[in-house]
Design an enzyme around this catalytic site. Structure first.
Site, PDB file in Angstrom:
ATOM      1  N   ASP A  93       1.029  -1.192  -0.141  1.00 48.28           N
ATOM      2  CA  ASP A  93       0.044  -0.042   0.020  1.00 48.28           C
ATOM      3  C   ASP A  93       0.858   1.249  -0.120  1.00 48.28           C
ATOM      4  O   ASP A  93       2.023   1.223   0.485  1.00 48.28           O
ATOM      5  CB  ASP A  93      -0.815   0.048   1.204  1.00 48.28           C
ATOM      6  CG  ASP A  93      -0.328   0.144   2.620  1.00 48.28           C
ATOM      7  OD1 ASP A  93       0.747  -0.683   2.710  1.00 48.28           O
ATOM      8  OD2 ASP A  93      -0.645   1.219   3.463  1.00 48.28           O
ATOM      9  N   GLU A 155      -0.107  -0.507   5.798  1.00 51.29           N
ATOM     10  CA  GLU A 155       0.924   0.121   6.815  1.00 51.29           C
ATOM     11  C   GLU A 155       0.793   1.591   6.836  1.00 51.29           C
ATOM     12  O   GLU A 155       0.982   2.355   7.852  1.00 51.29           O
ATOM     13  CB  GLU A 155       2.511  -0.275   6.172  1.00 51.29           C
ATOM     14  CG  GLU A 155       3.502   0.150   7.244  1.00 51.29           C
ATOM     15  CD  GLU A 155       3.962   1.520   7.050  1.00 51.29           C
ATOM     16  OE1 GLU A 155       4.645   1.826   8.074  1.00 51.29           O
ATOM     17  OE2 GLU A 155       3.754   2.160   6.091  1.00 51.29           O
TER      18      GLU A 155
END
Length: 451
Positions: A93, A155
């Protein structure tokens, strides 16, 4: 296999590395469904599954975490029953592009400019996924250690999905060495392991002074101004030199690792001519060893459209970075106490805590660190140094608590010019190549506690 042979293999793979990174960057995998459809993250996760399957991993699949994101997990086992296990970490991500107008190239289109590859996630952290793949491809199956892979998908949102997953599936991810590839080097070509991370406290401080707005001409001068009171409180968080001055926090600690030259920091930070560096310590002291308060935002009337009125309430969002050696809970208590004590004129102060994370300090000197230092030296032609990082990676604390006997190594393709989290993020391809060579050498040389 020696370093030169491995580097030749890596160099031959860099065209594929660029194509892979371009394909992965093209997927806008921002883990925020308010801005981007979750299907984009699902697509990025499946891309990771497919590529690591080609690299010889088994049992690959998506593991749903408590925040709704998918982590990619897989294994690659060897026949030797005494072989150590290495866990490879990264995240797929990315941060949102933020200001599209500030990008000089399309954020989700890999573009080469002056030898660097630009695009969101090129460094943080898709470049590290490509680095892992390139190292594995260069080894051509000649890997004497067991491998586990975990690539998370939330994250950047900090919602804690993988942290919770680790504690619930401790045996699944257990390893002798954990390569957390989400940091970077001191500069391009200057190899480093990050050995400390600052913890953090995020909170919102609110000030109330009146029941409603009142006319500044009729009441100004006697009625307390909530915005002025908030400014007064915030001003007490630093002294004239710029040191953080939260009552009860030590702001004299010093950094003993690699120096961060002031001139390079000025350039890396984009400081304007005439602006002073903050604090009475070195740059490394200030960003890696001491607490630092940042005002992230203020709620108050904007200049355009503001009225001649005294503000009854105002609030600010604060971020306190907590260095190793300092407890984040006690730092939070100190900051809250300071905010209340600094309030002038009897105004009412409220504090809402958003997040708290402890600092992290890696254990160095073990067999994994020795093997990495040797690999870095041969891959870069110079000794590996040690860095701190001002940011926080809560997962490292979870790893340390869950696997107290594991060596946790923080490394990666990021460096100051990468501008992670900002417009115009980029990676230098030499960092992908050199780190891939170093990781491949490490995987060949690491022998666990027998080393």
């Amino acid at each position: 296999m020696n370093a030169r042979e491995l580097r030749d293999r890596v160099d031959a793979l860099m065209g594929r590395a660029r194509a892979d990174l371009a394909a992965l960057v093209a997927i806008p995998s921002v883990a925020d469904p308010r801005q981007y459809p979750p299907e984009k993250c699902d697509r990025a996760a499946q891309w990771v599954v497919d590529r690591f399957a080609e690299a010889g991993f088994d049992g690959l699949g998506l593991r749903r975490t408590s925040d709704g994101s998918n982590a990619v997990y897989g294994e690659r086992r060897v026949a030797d029953p005494g072989a150590p296990t290495v866990l490879l970490y990264a995240h797929y991500d990315v941060q949102p592009p933020l200001d599209d107008e500030a990008w000089r190239t399309p954020p989700f289109d890999l573009t080469e400019v002056n030898g660097r590859w630009y695009g969101r996630g090129t460094a943080d952290c898709k470049g590290n996924i490509i680095m892992h793949l390139t190292a594995l491809r260069a080894l051509r199956g000649e890997i004497p250690v067991n491998l586990k892979l975990i690539v998370e998908g939330s994250e950047e949102q900090g919602t804690g999905g993988l942290e919770d997953f680790v504690t619930r599936h401790a045996d699944l991810l257990r390893a002798d060495a954990i390569l957390v590839c989400d940091t970077g080097n001191a500069a391009v070509g200057v190899p480093a392991a990050t050995v400390s991370l600052r913890g953090m406290v995020n909170l919102v401080v609110g000030v109330e002074a009146l029941s409603s707005e009142v006319h500044s001409g009729m009441f100004g001068g006697a009625a307390p101004d909530a915005l002025a009171a908030l400014i007064h409180i915030l001003a007490t968080l630093r002294d004239d030199t710029g040191n953080t001055t939260v009552t009860g926090l030590d702001n004299t600690q010093t950094w003993t690792g690699e120096d961060y030259p002031a001139d390079r920091f000025r350039a890396d930070a984009g400081m304007l001519d005439g602006a002073y560096l903050l604090g009475d310590g070195t740059v490394a002291d200030m960003i890696w060893a001491r607490p630092a308060v940042t005002v992230l935002g203020i709620d108050c009337p904007p200049v355009v459209g503001s009225a001649a009125a005294i503000q009854p309430h105002a609030r600010a969002r604060l971020n306190l970075r907590v260095p190793p050696g300092m407890d984040a809970v006690k730092a939070h208590e100190a900051l809250v106490g300071h905010l209340h004590a600094a309030a002038p004129w009897g105004v009412h102060v409220s504090v809402a805590t958003e997040a708290l994370g402890q600092p992290f300090e890696a254990r160095t000197g073990g067999p994994a660190y020795r093997a990495l230092a040797s690999a870095m030296r041969d891959a870069y032609g110079r000794e590996m140094t040690s860095l701190g990082q001002g940011g926080s990676i809560p997962l490292c604390n979870v790893f340390a608590d869950t696997y107290p006997d594991s060596e946790i190594i923080l490394m990666g393709v990021e460096e100051p010019l990468a501008l992670i989290h900002a417009p115009n993020e980029s990676v230098h391809p030499d960092e992908i190549a050199a780190l891939a060579t170093a990781e491949a050498l490490f995987l060949q040389r690491y022998r666990g506690k027998q080393l």
